[in-house]
Design a protein around this motif. Structure first.
Motif, PDB file in Angstrom:
ATOM      1  N   PHE A 155      52.516  52.906  34.289  1.00 49.29           N
ATOM      2  CA  PHE A 155      50.911  52.065  34.142  1.00 49.29           C
ATOM      3  C   PHE A 155      50.662  51.742  35.227  1.00 49.29           C
ATOM      4  N   CYS A 156      49.616  51.225  35.917  1.00 45.91           N
ATOM      5  CA  CYS A 156      49.573  50.892  37.237  1.00 45.91           C
ATOM      6  C   CYS A 156      48.096  49.665  37.244  1.00 45.91           C
ATOM      7  N   THR A 157      48.676  48.696  37.880  1.00 47.02           N
ATOM      8  CA  THR A 157      47.677  47.522  38.084  1.00 47.02           C
ATOM      9  C   THR A 157      46.090  48.396  38.148  1.00 47.02           C
ATOM     10  N   ASN A 158      44.938  48.182  37.890  1.00 52.72           N
ATOM     11  CA  ASN A 158      43.553  48.624  37.936  1.00 52.72           C
ATOM     12  C   ASN A 158      43.231  47.580  39.114  1.00 52.72           C
ATOM     13  N   GLN A 159      42.714  48.573  39.387  1.00 49.75           N
ATOM     14  CA  GLN A 159      42.046  48.417  41.015  1.00 49.75           C
ATOM     15  C   GLN A 159      40.609  47.318  41.340  1.00 49.75           C
ATOM     16  N   GLU A 160      39.900  47.479  40.195  1.00 54.13           N
ATOM     17  CA  GLU A 160      39.127  46.622  39.936  1.00 54.13           C
ATOM     18  C   GLU A 160      39.647  44.893  39.575  1.00 54.13           C
ATOM     19  N   GLU A 161      40.641  44.878  38.567  1.00 57.65           N
ATOM     20  CA  GLU A 161      40.857  43.744  38.173  1.00 57.65           C
ATOM     21  C   GLU A 161      42.547  42.950  39.500  1.00 57.65           C
ATOM     22  N   ARG A 162      41.306  42.097  40.604  1.00 57.88           N
ATOM     23  CA  ARG A 162      42.310  41.245  41.453  1.00 57.88           C
ATOM     24  C   ARG A 162      42.063  39.944  42.100  1.00 57.88           C
ATOM     25  N   MET A 163      42.499  39.685  42.588  1.00 62.01           N
ATOM     26  CA  MET A 163      42.034  37.917  42.998  1.00 62.01           C
ATOM     27  C   MET A 163      41.704  38.218  44.646  1.00 62.01           C
ATOM     28  N   TYR A 164      41.188  37.296  45.285  1.00 63.01           N
ATOM     29  CA  TYR A 164      40.921  37.192  46.664  1.00 63.01           C
ATOM     30  C   TYR A 164      41.396  35.967  46.649  1.00 63.01           C
ATOM     31  N   VAL A 165      41.712  35.403  48.106  1.00 61.72           N
ATOM     32  CA  VAL A 165      42.260  34.191  48.066  1.00 61.72           C
ATOM     33  C   VAL A 165      41.720  33.404  49.468  1.00 61.72           C
ATOM     34  N   LEU A 166      40.426  33.039  49.783  1.00 61.28           N
ATOM     35  CA  LEU A 166      40.324  32.232  50.609  1.00 61.28           C
ATOM     36  C   LEU A 166      41.535  30.999  51.172  1.00 61.28           C
ATOM     37  N   SER A 167      41.780  30.922  52.464  1.00 62.58           N
ATOM     38  CA  SER A 167      42.257  30.607  53.393  1.00 62.58           C
ATOM     39  C   SER A 167      41.557  29.623  54.026  1.00 62.58           C
ATOM     40  N   VAL A 168      40.867  28.003  54.192  1.00 55.56           N
ATOM     41  CA  VAL A 168      39.710  27.463  54.908  1.00 55.56           C
ATOM     42  C   VAL A 168      40.378  26.249  55.419  1.00 55.56           C
ATOM     43  N   GLN A 169      39.978  26.071  56.448  1.00 57.06           N
ATOM     44  CA  GLN A 169      40.698  24.285  57.228  1.00 57.06           C
ATOM     45  C   GLN A 169      39.078  24.078  58.189  1.00 57.06           C
TER      46      GLN A 169
END
Length: 532
Positions: A345-359
């Motif tokens: 099996f593998c990770t569903n590509q639509e199930e993902r996080m985005y991480v914003l590094s904001v300064q």
């Protein structure tokens, strides 16, 4: 097999079934119910299990239906056909879930990765890098390519070394599921004023033109020499965001199979004050902007450069008058076109996080200069929802979405000053997060309150695990116009063994520890692989 005949005396319209009547579906033999339900998605099967006792018994007794349910709960997709039975795949899935939930890796292996690292990737269990003998002070590109299929809990892995790939490169991207590598040719191989950027499309396994590519090279015209770039593969497209001397950012997206340019935007074609770029899917992307407090801009595109649509602008938290967003980097896990061979099996590509590094920066003579850093976490479901809404409603102008409408309930903001040195720290809903103490922790945003996800910690466990399912508040201070409350739930997993690394990467089966800084001039040494 003889199909059961329909008894019209028992047939009742939906919504008018009397208490004394039984729906015809429930009267079917259990084998037929399983055959019907196996064509339904996992979440729907789980809902069906609560309809009545018979359906619940049928679903509980079927390994195949249980497998579909648990794939959905873990945001996974079934892999290619193999010798593994459904029951064996289900057991593998439950074992992997237990290991991540209890944060107990099965083994630690050191993989030698000697030499300088100019560019690197970690996708589908493959760590790859390019290097040159000149080290960090070398102004030319790299010709040496190393790709290592890293060990898992059941596979020792292997490494492929090519001392000369035939061209000098400055960056690359890979998708092992397609045996695909995209090599960005270095400027030292052509005249600086040639006005062209070239990306070579080859196979990882044999370093020849990819058989699905109509042309071995993708090209785009430029005005000046490229200074820095980021390249990524998503299924049938390859995208680059790059900067040139004295010029604004440039975004180019190709269909690597046809060679056609789908997006080619710079200068007046792009919004001002762009910080970063990331794909949402193979036909959608987002960019971050630093003006007016900052925002996430969502776009879709089609089969030619005239089909680009601005879907939505999601505002970041409002700022005080003398505070400005300096930079907003955005990162997500790598994309793969399909499950890799020999994987259940593998990770569903639509199930993902985005991480914003904001300064941010405060422009005030009465306040000491500082650049506080915040990390903002959001799920892919947020941009995808606005894309669906735009097309379903037939909109003609983009949505302007204030922070209050999406941020408090669909994100989590944390205040930390420690930047990432290595990318690939996100996979699916898991994020490796650096701490001021020099250690690392894993944040898992796939929080589910089901008995399937309950594994009590053993008395001798080395892990510390905590579920954060309550809102957190960041005081306004000198940055924000008011307190920032966010509430996206997550689990925090820690272990003392994750200390002393300059960076940690992650995929669905491993954590990768690196002790060499990303800007090191010298030997990269070993990869520390923690296999779950």
């Amino acid at each position: 097999m003889i199909a059961p005949q329909l008894d019209t005396r028992q047939t009742t319209a939906v919504g008018t079934i009397k208490d004394s009547e039984t729906p015809t579906l429930i009267l079917l033999p259990s084998e037929l119910l399983v055959e019907i339900l196996r064509h339904v998605d996992g979440r729907s099967i789980l809902r069906c299990s609560s309809v009545c006792h018979k359906l619940n018994r049928v679903i509980d007794s079927s390994a195949e239906l249980q497998y579909h349910i648990e794939l959905a709960l873990d945001c996974m997709l079934d892999g290619p056909q193999s010798t593994l039975t459904v029951a064996e795949r289900l057991e593998h899935l439950r074992t992997l879930r237990r290991a991540w939930t209890l944060f107990e890796w099965k083994k630690e292996v050191r993989v030698p990765m000697p030499g300088f690292c100019q560019a690197y990737e970690f996708v589908g269990g493959v760590f790859a890098k390019t290097s040159s003998s000149g080290g960090i002070h070398n102004q030319s590109g790299s010709r040496k390519f190393i790709s290592s299929w890293l060990p898992s809990s059941s596979d020792p892995g292997h490494t492929l070394v090519r001392d000369d790939i035939g061209i000098s490169t400055r960056d690359f991207a890979i998708d092992p599921s397609q045996d695909l590598i995209a090599l960005v040719k270095s400027d030292d191989n052509f005249v600086n004023d040639s006005g062209c950027i070239e990306v070579y499309i080859r196979t990882i396994s044999s370093n020849v033109k990819h058989p699905e590519a109509s042309s071995p090279v993708l090209r785009t015209l430029t005005s000046f020499t490229m200074t820095t770039a980021f390249i990524q593969i998503v299924d049938d497209v390859i995208g680059m965001m790059f900067w040139m001397e004295l010029e604004s950012p440039h975004i180019t997206i190709w269909n690597w199979k046809t060679g056609q340019i789908l997006v080619d935007r710079d200068g007046d074609d792009l919004p001002s004050h762009i910080s970063d770029f990331s794909f949402i899917s193979n036909r959608a992307y987002m960019i971050t902007r630093g003006i007016n407090g900052g925002s996430i801009q969502i776009f879709t595109f089609g089969e030619n450069a005239h089909e680009i649509i601005h879907i939505a602008s999601l505002s970041l938290p409002p700022l005080k008058s003398r505070t400005h967003l300096v930079h907003c980097a955005i990162h997500t896990g790598p994309f793969v076109a399909r499950c890799l061979p020999n994987t259940p099996f593998c990770t569903n590509q639509e199930e993902r996080m985005y991480v914003l590094s904001v300064q941010y920066i405060q422009v005030d003579p009465d306040v000491p200069s500082a650049r506080p850093r915040f990390f903002l976490f959001l799920k892919n479901s947020t941009p995808l929802r606005y894309i669906r809404k735009y097309h379903e409603q037939g909109e003609t102008s983009s949505f302007d979405v204030p922070w209050e409408e999406w941020g408090p309930h669909e994100s989590r903001m944390l205040h930390h000053q420690v930047p990432y040195q290595w990318l690939r720290y996100v996979h699916g809903y898991r994020v490796v997060f650096p701490l001021l103490s020099g250690s690392m922790q894993v944040l898992d945003f796939n929080v589910r309150k089901t008995k399937r996800h309950v594994f009590p910690l053993q008395p001798d466990s080395k892990a510390s695990i905590e579920v954060i399912d309550f809102p957190s508040i960041i005081c306004s201070g000198c940055i924000f116009s008011g307190p920032i409350e966010t509430s996206l739930p997550y689990r925090v997993c820690r272990r003392d063994e994750l200390k002393g690394f300059s960076g940690v990467m992650i995929d669905e089966q491993r954590l990768i520890g690196l002790k060499s800084p990303s800007f090191a001039d010298g030997d990269m040494k070993d990869l520390h692989v923690f296999a779950f």
